[in-house]
Scaffold this motif. Structure first.
Motif, PDB file in Angstrom:
ATOM      1  N   ALA A  80       0.670  -1.226   0.033  1.00  0.00           N
ATOM      2  CA  ALA A  80      -0.033  -0.121  -0.139  1.00  0.00           C
ATOM      3  C   ALA A  80       0.856   1.328  -0.115  1.00  0.00           C
ATOM      4  CB  ALA A  80      -0.841   0.072   1.097  1.00  0.00           C
ATOM      5  N   VAL A  81       0.263   2.228  -0.454  1.00  0.00           N
ATOM      6  CA  VAL A  81       0.823   3.619  -0.412  1.00  0.00           C
ATOM      7  C   VAL A  81       0.018   4.766   0.514  1.00  0.00           C
ATOM      8  CG1 VAL A  81       0.183   4.281  -2.691  1.00  0.00           C
ATOM      9  CG2 VAL A  81       2.269   5.296  -1.777  1.00  0.00           C
ATOM     10  N   PRO A  82       0.363   5.300   1.134  1.00  0.00           N
ATOM     11  CA  PRO A  82      -0.460   6.066   1.979  1.00  0.00           C
ATOM     12  C   PRO A  82      -1.158   7.100   0.918  1.00  0.00           C
ATOM     13  CG  PRO A  82       1.667   6.804   2.485  1.00  0.00           C
ATOM     14  CD  PRO A  82       1.653   5.412   1.579  1.00  0.00           C
ATOM     15  N   ASP A  83      -2.288   7.681   1.077  1.00  0.00           N
ATOM     16  CA  ASP A  83      -3.147   8.758   0.603  1.00  0.00           C
ATOM     17  C   ASP A  83      -2.807  10.166   1.329  1.00  0.00           C
ATOM     18  OD1 ASP A  83      -4.606  10.626  -0.696  1.00  0.00           O
ATOM     19  OD2 ASP A  83      -6.491   9.170  -0.681  1.00  0.00           O
ATOM     20  N   LEU A  84      -1.884  10.846   0.685  1.00  0.00           N
ATOM     21  CA  LEU A  84      -1.398  11.951   1.669  1.00  0.00           C
ATOM     22  C   LEU A  84      -2.031  13.241   0.903  1.00  0.00           C
ATOM     23  CD1 LEU A  84       2.380  11.147   1.869  1.00  0.00           C
ATOM     24  CD2 LEU A  84       0.613  10.812   3.552  1.00  0.00           C
ATOM     25  N   GLY A  85      -3.206  13.112   0.238  1.00  0.00           N
ATOM     26  CA  GLY A  85      -3.753  14.229  -0.413  1.00  0.00           C
ATOM     27  C   GLY A  85      -3.345  14.871  -1.643  1.00  0.00           C
ATOM     28  N   SER A  86      -2.346  14.351  -2.127  1.00  0.00           N
ATOM     29  CA  SER A  86      -1.716  15.029  -3.516  1.00  0.00           C
ATOM     30  C   SER A  86      -0.876  14.194  -4.401  1.00  0.00           C
ATOM     31  CB  SER A  86      -1.006  16.414  -3.191  1.00  0.00           C
ATOM     32  OG  SER A  86       0.122  16.043  -2.804  1.00  0.00           O
ATOM     33  N   VAL A  87      -1.189  14.141  -5.531  1.00  0.00           N
ATOM     34  CA  VAL A  87      -0.293  12.943  -6.222  1.00  0.00           C
ATOM     35  C   VAL A  87       1.297  13.482  -5.961  1.00  0.00           C
ATOM     36  CG1 VAL A  87       0.074  14.502  -8.488  1.00  0.00           C
ATOM     37  CG2 VAL A  87       0.011  11.944  -8.492  1.00  0.00           C
ATOM     38  N   ARG A  88       1.717  14.361  -6.023  1.00  0.00           N
ATOM     39  CA  ARG A  88       3.061  14.625  -5.619  1.00  0.00           C
ATOM     40  C   ARG A  88       3.509  14.123  -4.285  1.00  0.00           C
ATOM     41  NH1 ARG A  88       6.461  18.064  -2.564  1.00  0.00           N
ATOM     42  NH2 ARG A  88       8.463  18.709  -3.758  1.00  0.00           N
ATOM     43  N   GLU A  89       2.828  14.343  -3.236  1.00  0.00           N
ATOM     44  CA  GLU A  89       3.139  13.687  -1.841  1.00  0.00           C
ATOM     45  C   GLU A  89       3.177  12.244  -1.974  1.00  0.00           C
ATOM     46  OE1 GLU A  89       4.745  15.327   0.621  1.00  0.00           O
ATOM     47  OE2 GLU A  89       4.521  16.911  -0.957  1.00  0.00           O
ATOM     48  N   ASP A  90       2.078  11.620  -2.650  1.00  0.00           N
ATOM     49  CA  ASP A  90       1.908  10.173  -2.716  1.00  0.00           C
ATOM     50  C   ASP A  90       3.015   9.538  -3.455  1.00  0.00           C
ATOM     51  OD1 ASP A  90      -0.422  10.509  -1.413  1.00  0.00           O
ATOM     52  OD2 ASP A  90      -1.809  10.154  -3.205  1.00  0.00           O
ATOM     53  N   LEU A  91       3.493  10.371  -4.701  1.00  0.00           N
ATOM     54  CA  LEU A  91       4.510   9.741  -5.321  1.00  0.00           C
ATOM     55  C   LEU A  91       5.865   9.671  -4.574  1.00  0.00           C
ATOM     56  CD1 LEU A  91       3.871  11.078  -8.945  1.00  0.00           C
ATOM     57  CD2 LEU A  91       3.797   8.584  -8.226  1.00  0.00           C
ATOM     58  N   VAL A  92       6.170  10.740  -4.167  1.00  0.00           N
ATOM     59  CA  VAL A  92       7.348  10.943  -3.021  1.00  0.00           C
ATOM     60  C   VAL A  92       7.354   9.854  -1.950  1.00  0.00           C
ATOM     61  CG1 VAL A  92       8.595  12.282  -1.126  1.00  0.00           C
ATOM     62  CG2 VAL A  92       7.726  13.380  -3.451  1.00  0.00           C
ATOM     63  N   ALA A  93       6.110   9.512  -1.308  1.00  0.00           N
ATOM     64  CA  ALA A  93       6.077   8.543  -0.293  1.00  0.00           C
ATOM     65  C   ALA A  93       6.397   7.163  -1.130  1.00  0.00           C
ATOM     66  CB  ALA A  93       4.777   8.513   0.268  1.00  0.00           C
ATOM     67  N   LEU A  94       5.853   7.062  -2.152  1.00  0.00           N
ATOM     68  CA  LEU A  94       5.958   5.460  -2.860  1.00  0.00           C
ATOM     69  C   LEU A  94       7.523   5.345  -3.165  1.00  0.00           C
ATOM     70  CD1 LEU A  94       4.891   3.090  -4.028  1.00  0.00           C
ATOM     71  CD2 LEU A  94       4.123   4.197  -6.102  1.00  0.00           C
ATOM     72  N   CYS A  95       8.033   6.609  -3.651  1.00  0.00           N
ATOM     73  CA  CYS A  95       9.547   6.400  -4.210  1.00  0.00           C
ATOM     74  C   CYS A  95      10.485   6.101  -3.008  1.00  0.00           C
ATOM     75  CB  CYS A  95       9.814   7.561  -4.983  1.00  0.00           C
ATOM     76  SG  CYS A  95       9.199   7.491  -6.476  1.00  0.00           S
ATOM     77  N   ARG A  96      10.170   6.752  -1.691  1.00  0.00           N
ATOM     78  CA  ARG A  96      10.834   6.465  -0.483  1.00  0.00           C
ATOM     79  C   ARG A  96      10.929   4.999  -0.303  1.00  0.00           C
ATOM     80  NH1 ARG A  96       8.824  11.572   2.453  1.00  0.00           N
ATOM     81  NH2 ARG A  96      10.427  13.376   1.878  1.00  0.00           N
ATOM     82  N   GLY A  97       9.666   4.345  -0.169  1.00  0.00           N
ATOM     83  CA  GLY A  97       9.354   3.111   0.063  1.00  0.00           C
ATOM     84  C   GLY A  97      10.276   2.121  -0.929  1.00  0.00           C
ATOM     85  N   ALA A  98      10.254   2.613  -2.327  1.00  0.00           N
ATOM     86  CA  ALA A  98      11.015   1.705  -3.322  1.00  0.00           C
ATOM     87  C   ALA A  98      12.380   1.992  -3.196  1.00  0.00           C
ATOM     88  CB  ALA A  98      10.479   2.230  -4.710  1.00  0.00           C
ATOM     89  N   ARG A  99      13.090   3.199  -2.719  1.00  0.00           N
ATOM     90  CA  ARG A  99      14.400   3.254  -2.634  1.00  0.00           C
ATOM     91  C   ARG A  99      14.563   2.311  -1.620  1.00  0.00           C
ATOM     92  NH1 ARG A  99      15.864   8.055  -0.043  1.00  0.00           N
ATOM     93  NH2 ARG A  99      14.206   7.414   1.491  1.00  0.00           N
ATOM     94  N   ASP A 100      14.096   2.302  -0.083  1.00  0.00           N
ATOM     95  CA  ASP A 100      14.525   1.354   0.856  1.00  0.00           C
ATOM     96  C   ASP A 100      14.500   0.212   0.553  1.00  0.00           C
ATOM     97  OD1 ASP A 100      14.512   3.752   2.351  1.00  0.00           O
ATOM     98  OD2 ASP A 100      12.716   3.690   3.121  1.00  0.00           O
ATOM     99  N   ALA A 101      13.647  -0.344  -0.378  1.00  0.00           N
ATOM    100  CA  ALA A 101      13.541  -1.746  -0.637  1.00  0.00           C
ATOM    101  C   ALA A 101      14.646  -2.181  -1.643  1.00  0.00           C
ATOM    102  CB  ALA A 101      12.211  -2.103  -1.380  1.00  0.00           C
ATOM    103  N   MET A 102      15.316  -0.893  -2.438  1.00  0.00           N
ATOM    104  CA  MET A 102      16.188  -1.116  -3.401  1.00  0.00           C
ATOM    105  C   MET A 102      17.551  -1.429  -2.505  1.00  0.00           C
ATOM    106  SD  MET A 102      15.607   1.685  -6.482  1.00  0.00           S
ATOM    107  CE  MET A 102      17.313   1.154  -7.105  1.00  0.00           C
ATOM    108  N   PHE A 103      17.729  -0.620  -1.532  1.00  0.00           N
ATOM    109  CA  PHE A 103      19.155  -0.649  -0.927  1.00  0.00           C
ATOM    110  C   PHE A 103      18.996  -1.418   0.505  1.00  0.00           C
ATOM    111  CE2 PHE A 103      19.512   3.163  -3.481  1.00  0.00           C
ATOM    112  CZ  PHE A 103      20.662   2.997  -4.038  1.00  0.00           C
ATOM    113  N   SER A 104      18.126  -2.199   0.559  1.00  0.00           N
ATOM    114  CA  SER A 104      18.046  -3.234   1.764  1.00  0.00           C
ATOM    115  C   SER A 104      18.768  -4.486   1.227  1.00  0.00           C
ATOM    116  CB  SER A 104      16.350  -3.759   1.903  1.00  0.00           C
ATOM    117  OG  SER A 104      16.045  -4.463   0.786  1.00  0.00           O
TER     118      SER A 104
END
Length: 207
Positions: free
Chosen positions: A83-107
């Motif tokens: 899941a990705v949180p609904d933070l109220g804007s596509v910009r904030e949602d994408l940033v949150a999703l990318c942070r999760g993807a980044r953390d997974a990439m470097f795990s």
């Protein structure tokens, strides 16, 4: 070979005898550690056994080959992208999703997965294709689609933006710049990608 932040663990005193699921978990963890430090080409069943502090026979009794062992280690270790949180804007949602993807990439599992992608020959890599698609690619695209569709409903995103080419942009860019440029995708890098690439790509066309 994929360069890893993970370093080989120092020598430890022999651990008490383990069996069953506890031993299997130690072997799978040692497999991910080996992939992250020496890569696919350097990984051996002997090295995994040493990392798990067990005998080589204990590994071979459970997994007849390196490919079977690595497949199970990845299957058990890859982070779930649910899941990705609904933070109220596509910009904030994408940033949150990318942070999760980044953390997974470097795990640790992320480094292990990239060693497979970068080092396996086509025949070897075919064995892991379904695992990678079902465990990483499809969940990532599904979450991106969810974010884009929410943006369309809010009027932030053009109605035709939820297509395969647009949804491929973020994973392709993150993989490319990680591999070719050594980018580790700190928060500033992620925000710049969203602001300079994704938002102009998604923005509704002015009437």
């Amino acid at each position: 070979m994929v360069t890893s932040r993970w370093t080989a663990a120092p020598s430890r005193a022999p651990s008490p005898r383990r069996r069953g699921a506890v031993l299997e978990r130690a072997i799978l963890d040692a497999t991910l550690e080996q992939l992250g430090t020496v890569g696919w080409n350097g990984l051996t069943m002997e090295g995994v056994a040493a990392g798990a502090q067990t005998g080589k026979a204990a590994v071979y009794r459970r997994w007849p080959s390196k490919e079977a062992l690595v497949a199970d280690a990845l299957r058990a270790g890859l982070p779930r992208l649910d899941a990705v949180p609904d933070l109220g804007s596509v910009r904030e949602d994408l940033v949150a999703l990318c942070r999760g993807a980044r953390d997974a990439m470097f795990s640790r599992p992320g480094f292990a997965l990239r060693s497979i992608i970068h080092e396996c020959d086509p025949v070897q890599g075919e064995r892991f294709h379904t695992l990678i698609v079902e465990g990483v690619v499809e969940p990532t695209v599904r979450l991106l689609r969810e974010v884009v569709e929410r943006g369309i409903e809010r009027g932030e995103v053009r109605p035709d933006a939820g297509n395969a080419y647009v949804l491929d942009v973020i994973p392709a860019m993150m993989m490319y710049r990680s591999k070719m440029c050594g980018c580790e995708w700190d928060d500033d890098d992620l925000v710049e990608m969203i602001d300079r690439l994704m938002l102009p790509l998604l923005r509704p066309v002015a009437s």
